[in-house]
Scaffold this motif. Structure first.
Motif, mmCIF file in Angstrom:
data_model
loop_
_atom_site.group_PDB
_atom_site.id
_atom_site.type_symbol
_atom_site.label_atom_id
_atom_site.label_comp_id
_atom_site.label_asym_id
_atom_site.label_seq_id
_atom_site.Cartn_x
_atom_site.Cartn_y
_atom_site.Cartn_z
ATOM 1 N N THR A 7 0.821 -1.197 0.000
ATOM 2 C CA THR A 7 0.000 0.000 0.000
ATOM 3 C C THR A 7 0.857 1.250 0.000
ATOM 4 N N SER A 8 0.244 2.288 0.482
ATOM 5 C CA SER A 8 0.728 3.640 0.458
ATOM 6 C C SER A 8 2.177 3.932 0.622
ATOM 7 N N GLY A 10 6.089 7.028 -0.030
ATOM 8 C CA GLY A 10 7.308 7.270 -0.838
ATOM 9 C C GLY A 10 8.463 8.148 -0.394
ATOM 10 N N PRO A 15 7.857 15.141 -6.238
ATOM 11 C CA PRO A 15 6.422 15.252 -5.942
ATOM 12 C C PRO A 15 5.905 13.941 -5.368
ATOM 13 N N PRO A 16 4.793 13.981 -4.610
ATOM 14 C CA PRO A 16 4.317 12.798 -3.900
ATOM 15 C C PRO A 16 4.146 11.552 -4.745
ATOM 16 N N ALA A 17 3.495 11.652 -5.911
ATOM 17 C CA ALA A 17 3.243 10.441 -6.698
ATOM 18 C C ALA A 17 4.539 9.774 -7.139
ATOM 19 N N PRO A 18 5.501 10.498 -7.741
ATOM 20 C CA PRO A 18 6.764 9.853 -8.091
ATOM 21 C C PRO A 18 7.510 9.295 -6.898
ATOM 22 N N LEU A 20 6.201 8.057 -4.112
ATOM 23 C CA LEU A 20 5.554 6.803 -3.731
ATOM 24 C C LEU A 20 5.850 5.711 -4.743
ATOM 25 N N ASP A 21 5.854 6.079 -6.000
ATOM 26 C CA ASP A 21 6.143 5.098 -7.042
ATOM 27 C C ASP A 21 7.552 4.555 -6.894
ATOM 28 N N ARG A 24 7.625 2.122 -4.016
ATOM 29 C CA ARG A 24 6.898 0.874 -4.269
ATOM 30 C C ARG A 24 7.562 0.005 -5.324
ATOM 31 N N GLU A 85 -0.753 11.050 7.661
ATOM 32 C CA GLU A 85 -1.310 11.576 6.415
ATOM 33 C C GLU A 85 -2.805 11.837 6.540
ATOM 34 N N GLU A 94 7.342 9.365 3.921
ATOM 35 C CA GLU A 94 6.542 8.402 3.179
ATOM 36 C C GLU A 94 7.057 6.987 3.426
#
Length: 245
Positions: A7-8, A10, A15-18, A20-21, A24, A85, A94
């Motif tokens: 799950t969640s 990073g 930026p948050p999405a990259p 987290l990616d 993961r 969060e 993260e």
């Protein structure tokens, strides 16, 4: 034992999405074991095409058995990130669950920090007190059983971060922390609305990370804090962790 879930969260300055990616899916290269950790804790490099960063990997395989906490402390690391969060406080770097070179564990973004600083040195800087109070409030919520001074980091990004949350979210009172300097003071009023929302609706991710009774205990602590919004006072020497730093 609960199966590891993916799950969640990073790493580093992206930026948050990259971020987290990368946590993961990034290819993991172990750089070495971090010293002074009671459980196996490893500094790792993460790499994806066009992106890289550093993280801290805590595998289940490296955990020492404890009489009062079940195995799988790494899930609690992720759970506290999820709580931070959900509150909107951004205190915990993260953190995600994933498989690594030593099996399932948590992967947390490595914080570039001023490592000469810790809670007691930051306490000498009044401009950091709001951040330290917020960490103290988070510790009350998650029932932190091991908040050492060195678990508060002053990042090179100017923020104060909270790390090392494997001993949290027990159903029984376990609070051990160095953050007692605000004892008897009101809890920060501007954070109580978030605490009330958490009491009514805990983050869904917790259902895959904790037992139902642990989630219920978290909500009960949050509701109690809203009813009596005051930092508790020290009642015994057992309220402090050892070592302090």
């Amino acid at each position: 034992m609960r199966p590891p879930e993916r799950t969640s969260p990073g790493p580093v300055t992206a930026p948050p999405a990259p971020v987290l990616d990368l946590l993961r899916r990034g290819e993991i290269e172990v750089k070495g074991r971090l010293p002074w950790s009671s459980n196996g804790t490893f500094l790792v490099d993460l790499c994806l095409p066009g992106q890289d960063g550093m993280a801290v990997y805590k595998p289940l395989q490296g955990e020492r058995p404890l009489w009062d906490y079940p195995t799988g402390l790494y899930r609690r690391e992720v759970a506290v990130y999820a709580v931070s969060e959900a509150l909107g406080w951004g205190l915990v770097p993260e953190t995600v669950v994933r498989d690594g070179p030593f099996g399932p564990g948590s992967i947390q973004r490595y914080v570039a920090a001023h490592f000469e600083d810790h809670y007691f040195t930051m306490l000498e800087r009044p401009e950091l007190h709001d951040s330290l109070r917020a960490i103290g409030l988070l510790d009350l919520l998650v029932n932190n059983g091991d908040r050492k001074s060195g678990h508060c980091l002053r990042g090179e990004d100017g923020r104060v971060w909270a790390i090392d949350h494997g001993l949290c979210l027990h159903t029984e009172p376990k609070l051990r922390t160095v953050i007692w300097d605000f004892a008897g003071q009101p809890l920060p009023a501007d954070r109580l609305d978030a605490v009330a929302r958490l009491a009514a609706a805990p983050p869904p991710a917790l259902t895959t990370l904790l037992e139902p009774a642990e989630v219920e205990a978290l909500c009960a602590r949050a509701a109690a804090m809203v009813r009596r919004p005051v930092f508790p006072v020290v009642r015994s020497g057992r309220a402090y962790p050892w070592p302090l730093v």
